[in-house]
Each structure stands twice: as C-alpha cells, then as structure tokens.
Design a protein around this motif. Structure first.
Motif: not given
Length: 389
Positions: A189-190, A192, A353
């Motif tokens: 998942s993200s 951030e 990423q």
C-alpha cells in the motif's frame, strides 16, 4: 486439517490461525473442495470466506494423564489431544482424498487419524513448522510412529530437509518437498499513508522484528547499524519484538551511543494486524539471527515492498535465491558489524517505489498462498475428479 485453540466463536478461532485458512482459500480458488478442521469447544460447522470449517472439541490430556515431572521424563507429555475417534468417524462418512496436518506436534497428536487415513487410501502429508527430531527414546518412538504415515513431508529449507531425512524417522518411500513455512495476506500500500499512520521517519527506514534473544543477536544489529549511520546519517531503526530477554542490554547499548540514541526506536510488541502498516513504512527489513525456520516476517516484509538485509540462513537463502528480481543482501553468519554494514550500504540507492513494486512482484511469483497451494498439490500428484482435501 488444522488445530486451533478452543474459543467462543468459530470464525474468531479461524482468524487466530489465519495461515491454514488462507492456504485452504487458495486451494478452493484452484478448484479443490477443502474442509478445515480446528479444535473448538463444541462440534460446529460453518462456511467462512468460502472455506468449509469444521470444529471438533479437544480432549484435554489432563483428564487421563498428568503432565508432571515423571510424565515429562518418560516422554509421554501432551498439552491436549484431538478427539481422534470423532474425527475418524467423520472422515469415514466424508472420506477425503488428501489429509494434511500442520506441524510435527499436531502430527503426533493425530497419529490415530493419519494411520486411519493412510489405511483408507488417502494421500497424507505434513508441513514442517519448527522442531527437531527428538533424542529422547520414547518421544523418538512417538515421532516415528506418527510420521510413518506421511506420503509427503513439506519443509522450508534444504537444511531442514536433510535434518529430517537423516533422522531415521522416515522410510525410503516417503518424499520430501520444499515449501515456504508460511505466506501472508499482507498487501502493498502507499508508503506515505503508512508512515502517516505509524509515525515512522528516516532515510532509509529500517525495521527489525527479531525478538531480543541471544540467537537473534540484537547487539550485533545495533553495532552494524551504528556503522551504517556513518554513511546513512538520516537513517532510523525501529525494533519490534515480543520476547525481551536482552532488553536491558539493548537499552544500555543504545544509551551509551549518541548516534544510536537519536536513531533507534524501541517499539516492542504491537498487534499483528498493525504490522502491515509497519512493513509498508519500511525501506529495509533487517535480520541478524543465527536460526530461523521461516522466517514469517521476511515474507510479510517482502509482500509490503521492503528490501531485505538478512543472515544467509538456509531457509532465507531458499526464499532469496529464486532469481535476480529480489533487491536485498545476505551476509554470512560469521560477518562482523563492519562487514554487515559494508554489505548493506549500497541498499540506500535502491530505495524507490519501483523497488517496492519489484519486491511485491517477487513475493507474488514465489511466496504467495496461490503459489504455495499449487506447489503443494503438484507434489501430492494428480487427485481424482472430486478433489476433496
């Protein structure tokens, strides 16, 4: 077949033993009919997320035999046993084609059931989740009598495969197959958003989930990270653990180092479902242990996109050496702190990423429940049309 702890809700009990249910779910997705058997306080049956879950009560060992000193010295101890007669009666009415047991201790407890299944013409398998061949003469006989009914024995590393193969507990006809100890349902998942949730910061963020015990070598980890801080001044190390035998030594080591005092956070234990945010916050998963059966946490970290920096243990080498898609480093068990830091130093340049996506792709290709289920059934051979497990 899988044993779980008795509880007041079968669905909650299933969740507590998520591995067996996830593997069963993957088998269902492959087209097999699966029934998951769990220890429960009453006989109950329920469909949970597409898997037929059947609960059978445990027969507590203490009703028939004390687990006192003499019992343990004789090698006859047991914490609880399944109601084998009830299971055999159920199987006789609903015959499976494959019977699988998770773990050696459960295999010994289920010996009457596995013997019945083998004599009834079922394929019988067992997976290795830790433990070693016993040297105690009575326990050894109990292990051998239980394991003799296995057609296939799944183990997570070549080292453990050779250990069991050379134990004298198996016959020449029984097969050994490599299979990761466990997978995970954790998702990428993200990063951030994960860091907003966990409050973790650093460049890079390094996570350890090793217990603070001697064979996990937490002081070596701290020594290595202190060396790394010379090249990674903004790095942060987060320590998650359940067992804290060496916590005073760890705290003392951190307190006596200005560098470590500002760069290491002792987090302790958190609920398992919160670890998905921790792993998604991490850039690097760090492990300095001298022994691991799995490790489960390595698979979880890869599923969430982290790079690995681990001791080159046999089980980890099996996970990490499939091909060149995995970003990470392995170091020798004899490596010192400076050597470990030197091996890890280049990892920072790969923090991105794109790397996270590659790590997840590697997990999906080699370590997912779908892969485990397919490898397991391939090893067991072709089933009949009804495909009952």
């Amino acid at each position: 077949m899988h044993l779980a702890r008795p509880g007041d809700d079968l669905q909650a009990t299933t969740k507590a033993y998520f591995h067996a249910h996830c593997l069963a779910r993957a088998l269902v997705d492959l087209g097999y009919q699966v029934t998951l058997y769990q220890a429960f306080d009453v006989h109950q049956r329920q469909e949970i997320a597409g898997v037929d879950v059947c609960g059978f009560p445990l027969v507590q060992a203490g009703r028939n035999r004390s687990n006192g000193l003499m019992t343990r010295l004789l090698g006859l101890e047991a914490t609880g046993t399944p109601n084998c007669d009830a299971l055999i009666k159920y199987f006789a009415a609903n015959p499976p084609e494959v019977l699988h047991v998770f773990g050696i201790s459960e295999w010994v407890a289920h010996q009457p059931v596995t013997r019945w299944a083998k004599n009834a013409g079922c394929l019988v398998s067992c997976s290795d989740h830790g433990g070693v061949p016993s040297r105690h003469p009575v326990r050894r006989i109990r292990q051998k009598n239980a394991l003799r009914w296995s057609d296939v024995f799944f183990t997570p590393s070549l080292e453990r495969k050779e250990m069991w193969r050379g134990s004298g507990l198996f016959n020449a006809q029984q097969r050994f197959e490599g299979l990761p100890e466990i997978s995970t349902s954790f998702a990428l998942s993200s990063q951030e958003l994960a860091r907003q949730k966990t409050g973790m910061t650093g460049n890079p963020v390094v996570v350890s989930t090793s217990n603070l015990q001697h064979r996990k070598r937490p002081i070596l980890m701290l020594d290595s990270f202190e060396h790394l801080l010379e090249q990674w001044p903004d790095a942060q190390l987060y320590l998650f653990f359940r067992f804290d035998t060496l916590l005073p030594e760890v705290k003392n080591r951190i307190a006596n180092s200005p560098k470590l005092s500002s760069a290491v956070t002792i987090c302790g234990s958190v609920p398992h479902d919160e670890m998905v945010a921790v792993y998604n916050s991490a850039d690097i998963y760090f492990l300095t242990s001298t022994y691991e059966t799995g490790p489960i946490s390595l698979g979880e970290s890869l599923a969430c996109g982290a790079m690995c920096a681990c001791t080159a243990l046999p089980s980890i080498q099996l996970i990490a050496e499939q091909d060149q898609e995995l970003n990470g480093v392995l170091f020798s068990q004899t490596a010192n702190a400076a050597e470990i830091a030197e091996r890890m130093a280049p990892l920072k340049r790969y923090v991105s990423q794109a790397t996270r996506l590659r790590q997840r792709s590697y997990f999906d290709k080699y370590l997912s429940y779908d892969v485990m289920a397919g490898a397991m059934m391939s090893a067991l051979g072709t089933l009949s049309n009804s495909k009952r497990v």
